[in-house]
Design a protein around this motif. Structure first.
Motif, PDB file in Angstrom:
ATOM      1  N   VAL A 133      30.128 -32.372 -14.762  1.00 31.67           N
ATOM      2  CA  VAL A 133      31.045 -32.165 -15.820  1.00 31.67           C
ATOM      3  C   VAL A 133      32.569 -32.553 -15.317  1.00 31.67           C
ATOM      4  O   VAL A 133      33.354 -32.144 -16.044  1.00 31.67           O
ATOM      5  CB  VAL A 133      31.015 -30.279 -15.434  1.00 31.67           C
ATOM      6  N   ARG A 134      32.623 -33.502 -14.510  1.00 31.45           N
ATOM      7  CA  ARG A 134      33.769 -34.249 -14.271  1.00 31.45           C
ATOM      8  C   ARG A 134      34.152 -35.319 -15.039  1.00 31.45           C
ATOM      9  O   ARG A 134      33.226 -36.284 -15.163  1.00 31.45           O
ATOM     10  CB  ARG A 134      33.766 -34.648 -12.737  1.00 31.45           C
ATOM     11  N   ARG A 135      35.092 -35.359 -15.624  1.00 29.12           N
ATOM     12  CA  ARG A 135      35.605 -36.322 -16.434  1.00 29.12           C
ATOM     13  C   ARG A 135      36.166 -37.668 -15.502  1.00 29.12           C
ATOM     14  O   ARG A 135      37.138 -37.217 -14.913  1.00 29.12           O
ATOM     15  CB  ARG A 135      36.431 -35.993 -17.453  1.00 29.12           C
ATOM     16  N   GLU A 136      35.930 -38.848 -15.651  1.00 27.48           N
ATOM     17  CA  GLU A 136      36.522 -39.808 -14.955  1.00 27.48           C
ATOM     18  C   GLU A 136      37.169 -41.097 -15.536  1.00 27.48           C
ATOM     19  O   GLU A 136      36.354 -41.621 -16.608  1.00 27.48           O
ATOM     20  CB  GLU A 136      35.368 -40.539 -13.896  1.00 27.48           C
ATOM     21  N   ILE A 137      38.381 -41.138 -15.405  1.00 26.58           N
ATOM     22  CA  ILE A 137      38.953 -42.006 -15.980  1.00 26.58           C
ATOM     23  C   ILE A 137      39.289 -43.414 -14.736  1.00 26.58           C
ATOM     24  O   ILE A 137      40.083 -43.013 -14.053  1.00 26.58           O
ATOM     25  CB  ILE A 137      40.151 -41.822 -16.867  1.00 26.58           C
ATOM     26  N   GLU A 138      38.953 -44.432 -15.016  1.00 26.89           N
ATOM     27  CA  GLU A 138      38.955 -45.666 -13.758  1.00 26.89           C
ATOM     28  C   GLU A 138      39.036 -46.994 -14.253  1.00 26.89           C
ATOM     29  O   GLU A 138      38.290 -47.166 -15.319  1.00 26.89           O
ATOM     30  CB  GLU A 138      37.720 -45.328 -12.835  1.00 26.89           C
ATOM     31  N   ALA A 139      39.778 -47.915 -13.695  1.00 26.91           N
ATOM     32  CA  ALA A 139      39.783 -49.187 -14.034  1.00 26.91           C
ATOM     33  C   ALA A 139      40.472 -49.856 -12.951  1.00 26.91           C
ATOM     34  O   ALA A 139      41.310 -49.622 -12.138  1.00 26.91           O
ATOM     35  CB  ALA A 139      40.661 -49.260 -15.174  1.00 26.91           C
ATOM     36  N   ASP A 140      40.106 -51.367 -12.890  1.00 29.33           N
ATOM     37  CA  ASP A 140      40.860 -52.107 -11.875  1.00 29.33           C
ATOM     38  C   ASP A 140      42.150 -52.670 -12.573  1.00 29.33           C
ATOM     39  O   ASP A 140      43.029 -52.907 -11.609  1.00 29.33           O
ATOM     40  CB  ASP A 140      39.859 -53.289 -11.661  1.00 29.33           C
ATOM     41  N   ASN A 141      41.980 -52.777 -13.814  1.00 30.11           N
ATOM     42  CA  ASN A 141      43.169 -53.188 -14.632  1.00 30.11           C
ATOM     43  C   ASN A 141      44.170 -52.251 -15.027  1.00 30.11           C
ATOM     44  O   ASN A 141      43.716 -51.098 -15.547  1.00 30.11           O
ATOM     45  CB  ASN A 141      42.521 -53.938 -15.696  1.00 30.11           C
ATOM     46  N   TRP A 142      45.468 -52.234 -14.760  1.00 33.81           N
ATOM     47  CA  TRP A 142      46.591 -51.308 -15.027  1.00 33.81           C
ATOM     48  C   TRP A 142      46.501 -51.150 -16.589  1.00 33.81           C
ATOM     49  O   TRP A 142      46.728 -50.014 -17.232  1.00 33.81           O
ATOM     50  CB  TRP A 142      47.778 -51.536 -14.279  1.00 33.81           C
ATOM     51  N   VAL A 143      46.511 -52.123 -17.346  1.00 39.19           N
ATOM     52  CA  VAL A 143      46.748 -52.324 -18.728  1.00 39.19           C
ATOM     53  C   VAL A 143      45.618 -51.496 -19.481  1.00 39.19           C
ATOM     54  O   VAL A 143      45.868 -50.349 -20.210  1.00 39.19           O
ATOM     55  CB  VAL A 143      46.814 -53.694 -19.337  1.00 39.19           C
ATOM     56  N   LEU A 144      44.530 -51.594 -18.830  1.00 43.31           N
ATOM     57  CA  LEU A 144      43.385 -50.874 -19.390  1.00 43.31           C
ATOM     58  C   LEU A 144      43.237 -49.546 -19.079  1.00 43.31           C
ATOM     59  O   LEU A 144      43.145 -48.589 -20.057  1.00 43.31           O
ATOM     60  CB  LEU A 144      41.946 -51.457 -18.974  1.00 43.31           C
ATOM     61  N   PHE A 145      43.671 -48.882 -17.947  1.00 44.14           N
ATOM     62  CA  PHE A 145      43.841 -47.753 -17.415  1.00 44.14           C
ATOM     63  C   PHE A 145      44.915 -46.900 -18.391  1.00 44.14           C
ATOM     64  O   PHE A 145      44.874 -45.802 -18.740  1.00 44.14           O
ATOM     65  CB  PHE A 145      44.219 -47.549 -16.037  1.00 44.14           C
ATOM     66  N   ARG A 146      46.113 -47.385 -18.485  1.00 39.18           N
ATOM     67  CA  ARG A 146      47.213 -47.044 -19.247  1.00 39.18           C
ATOM     68  C   ARG A 146      46.844 -46.890 -20.652  1.00 39.18           C
ATOM     69  O   ARG A 146      47.308 -45.706 -21.472  1.00 39.18           O
ATOM     70  CB  ARG A 146      48.422 -47.865 -18.969  1.00 39.18           C
ATOM     71  N   THR A 147      45.940 -47.927 -21.382  1.00 39.64           N
ATOM     72  CA  THR A 147      45.607 -47.600 -22.698  1.00 39.64           C
ATOM     73  C   THR A 147      44.775 -46.376 -22.741  1.00 39.64           C
ATOM     74  O   THR A 147      44.720 -45.614 -23.712  1.00 39.64           O
ATOM     75  CB  THR A 147      44.855 -48.755 -23.000  1.00 39.64           C
ATOM     76  N   GLN A 148      43.764 -46.103 -21.684  1.00 43.30           N
ATOM     77  CA  GLN A 148      43.091 -44.994 -21.827  1.00 43.30           C
ATOM     78  C   GLN A 148      43.806 -43.750 -21.653  1.00 43.30           C
ATOM     79  O   GLN A 148      43.542 -42.614 -22.144  1.00 43.30           O
ATOM     80  CB  GLN A 148      41.950 -45.084 -20.660  1.00 43.30           C
ATOM     81  N   LEU A 149      44.657 -43.758 -20.814  1.00 43.27           N
ATOM     82  CA  LEU A 149      45.488 -42.560 -20.828  1.00 43.27           C
ATOM     83  C   LEU A 149      46.215 -42.253 -21.915  1.00 43.27           C
ATOM     84  O   LEU A 149      46.334 -41.032 -22.329  1.00 43.27           O
ATOM     85  CB  LEU A 149      46.731 -42.690 -19.463  1.00 43.27           C
ATOM     86  N   ARG A 150      46.723 -43.227 -22.406  1.00 37.95           N
ATOM     87  CA  ARG A 150      47.513 -42.844 -23.707  1.00 37.95           C
ATOM     88  C   ARG A 150      46.870 -42.384 -24.927  1.00 37.95           C
ATOM     89  O   ARG A 150      47.106 -41.732 -25.762  1.00 37.95           O
ATOM     90  CB  ARG A 150      48.556 -44.118 -24.196  1.00 37.95           C
ATOM     91  N   ASP A 151      45.562 -43.250 -24.904  1.00 35.77           N
ATOM     92  CA  ASP A 151      44.503 -42.623 -26.084  1.00 35.77           C
ATOM     93  C   ASP A 151      44.151 -41.119 -25.938  1.00 35.77           C
ATOM     94  O   ASP A 151      43.744 -40.643 -26.782  1.00 35.77           O
ATOM     95  CB  ASP A 151      43.253 -43.678 -25.974  1.00 35.77           C
ATOM     96  N   GLU A 152      43.927 -40.567 -24.760  1.00 33.09           N
ATOM     97  CA  GLU A 152      43.456 -39.357 -24.377  1.00 33.09           C
ATOM     98  C   GLU A 152      44.705 -38.107 -23.924  1.00 33.09           C
ATOM     99  O   GLU A 152      44.544 -37.307 -23.480  1.00 33.09           O
ATOM    100  CB  GLU A 152      42.453 -39.501 -23.272  1.00 33.09           C
ATOM    101  N   ALA A 153      45.893 -38.681 -23.848  1.00 30.92           N
ATOM    102  CA  ALA A 153      47.150 -37.928 -23.157  1.00 30.92           C
ATOM    103  C   ALA A 153      47.066 -36.716 -23.927  1.00 30.92           C
ATOM    104  O   ALA A 153      47.263 -35.512 -23.110  1.00 30.92           O
ATOM    105  CB  ALA A 153      48.486 -38.831 -23.533  1.00 30.92           C
ATOM    106  N   MET A 154      46.991 -36.507 -25.182  1.00 37.12           N
ATOM    107  CA  MET A 154      47.397 -35.232 -25.791  1.00 37.12           C
ATOM    108  C   MET A 154      45.927 -34.380 -25.918  1.00 37.12           C
ATOM    109  O   MET A 154      46.122 -33.192 -25.719  1.00 37.12           O
ATOM    110  CB  MET A 154      47.473 -35.435 -27.373  1.00 37.12           C
ATOM    111  N   HIS A 155      44.666 -34.988 -25.353  1.00 36.43           N
ATOM    112  CA  HIS A 155      43.660 -34.266 -25.438  1.00 36.43           C
ATOM    113  C   HIS A 155      43.134 -33.821 -24.068  1.00 36.43           C
ATOM    114  O   HIS A 155      42.896 -32.381 -23.900  1.00 36.43           O
ATOM    115  CB  HIS A 155      42.609 -35.230 -25.696  1.00 36.43           C
ATOM    116  N   ILE A 156      43.677 -34.467 -22.960  1.00 40.98           N
ATOM    117  CA  ILE A 156      43.437 -34.156 -21.503  1.00 40.98           C
ATOM    118  C   ILE A 156      44.089 -32.500 -21.093  1.00 40.98           C
ATOM    119  O   ILE A 156      43.178 -31.945 -20.811  1.00 40.98           O
ATOM    120  CB  ILE A 156      44.153 -35.224 -20.641  1.00 40.98           C
TER     121      ILE A 156
END
Length: 315
Positions: A133-156
């Motif tokens: 039940v744990r959601r994980e957002i992980e990345a070695d690349n900052w740009v990719l991680f930031r993109t995922q955060l922005r895509d899900e920012a309103m949902h989190i």
């Protein structure tokens, strides 16, 4: 009753994080060893102990604050219902604070990680292990991680912390499924224990705490944004009068035309980062420029001459 703070066997990194947090709080911070571990510590505001160890007993392994362990330095809120619900409420107002904390601490880690217990995953899972039940957002690349955060920012924020009757109660299978959120701030080596590098460790500890403060501030009750803006507007109108958009008074701004909407009272230092409703912490901005500069400016008006603005756009 809270016991006096003890620094016995406290690692250097823990002490430096504690001192930096105490400076940001404006009062002493506390530390304690994580339950069941000798190498992981929690650095926090002492008031959270009162909130989390309620008279009914509750969990005693709550972790609200900054976690310093062998695997890294994290912002965490785990197993504490009171802190978690306040945290979720405030993040719904300012979901961009997750990215702000991650961006401010970016230089201190080699991998980017955000973990939280998802209401959606909990409702769709019949199993009771944290991994299900744990959601994980992980990345070695900052740009990719930031993109995922922005895509899900309103949902989190709306997906945080499932509302289950047994969540947070000790000795139940669901206790680990509820109030769980952690963002990796830094690798442990970012605050070196080598006394020859003490100046570096002190500086890095302070920067890491300042990054964590974006989220740490969400653990305290806020007034709604509309109420805060109304208070600032009254203060500014009473001393300055209502003026035109002051976007051009901000240095280092990109060229941008006003949208001709009614000016709004905008905080220079956001409320979440310790800003107040005094007129020297406000600017008149049109809706477009208020949105474009939110959380991206620094400085103040001169309290002795409010017409003098020393504010910079930090991007």
């Amino acid at each position: 009753m809270l016991k006096p703070h003890s620094t016995i066997c406290e690692p250097i990194a823990v002490g430096l994080i504690r001192d930096a947090l105490a400076e940001r709080l404006g009062r002493p911070a506390v530390t304690r060893v994580q339950k069941g571990s000798r190498n992981a510590w929690i650095v926090s505001d002492p008031c959270f102990a009162v909130l989390q160890r309620d008279p009914s007993g509750g969990r005693r392994d709550y972790r609200t604050g900054i976690h310093v362990g062998p695997e890294g330095i994290w912002f965490q809120t785990l197993f504490s219902r009171a802190s978690a619900l306040t945290f979720r409420t405030n993040l719904r107002e300012r979901p961009e604070l997750i990215e702000a904390a991650a961006a401010a601490s970016r230089p201190f880690r080699s991998r980017h990680r955000l973990h939280y217990v998802s209401r959606q995953l909990t409702q769709s899972s019949s199993r009771r292990t944290l991994g299900d039940v744990r959601r994980e957002i992980e990345a070695d690349n900052w740009v990719l991680f930031r993109t995922q955060l922005r895509d899900e920012a309103m949902h989190i924020p709306s997906d945080l912390f499932p509302n289950l009757a047994s969540v947070g109660l000790a000795r139940t299978g669901d206790s680990l499924r509820g109030y769980y959120f952690e963002l990796l701030l830094a690798d442990r080596r970012s605050v070196p224990a080598d006394r020859k590098k003490l100046n570096v460790a002190v500086r890095n500890a302070s920067t890491i705490v300042q990054a964590a403060w974006h989220l740490f501030a969400c653990l305290y009750p806020w007034e709604p944004i509309a109420v805060r803006r109304a208070g600032l507007r009254r203060a500014m109108a009473g001393t300055l009068g209502v003026g035109a958009c002051e976007y051009r008074s901000i240095s280092n701004t990109p060229a941008s035309r006003c949208d001709d909407t009614q000016v709004q009272a905008a905080h220079i230092v956001p409320y979440a980062l310790g800003g107040n409703d005094r007129p020297w912490n406000g600017l008149w901005l049109c809706e477009k420029h208020h949105r474009e500069t939110e959380g991206k400016i620094s400085g103040r008006r001169d309290p002795s001459n409010l017409s003098r603005v020393t504010v910079r756009f930090d991007g």
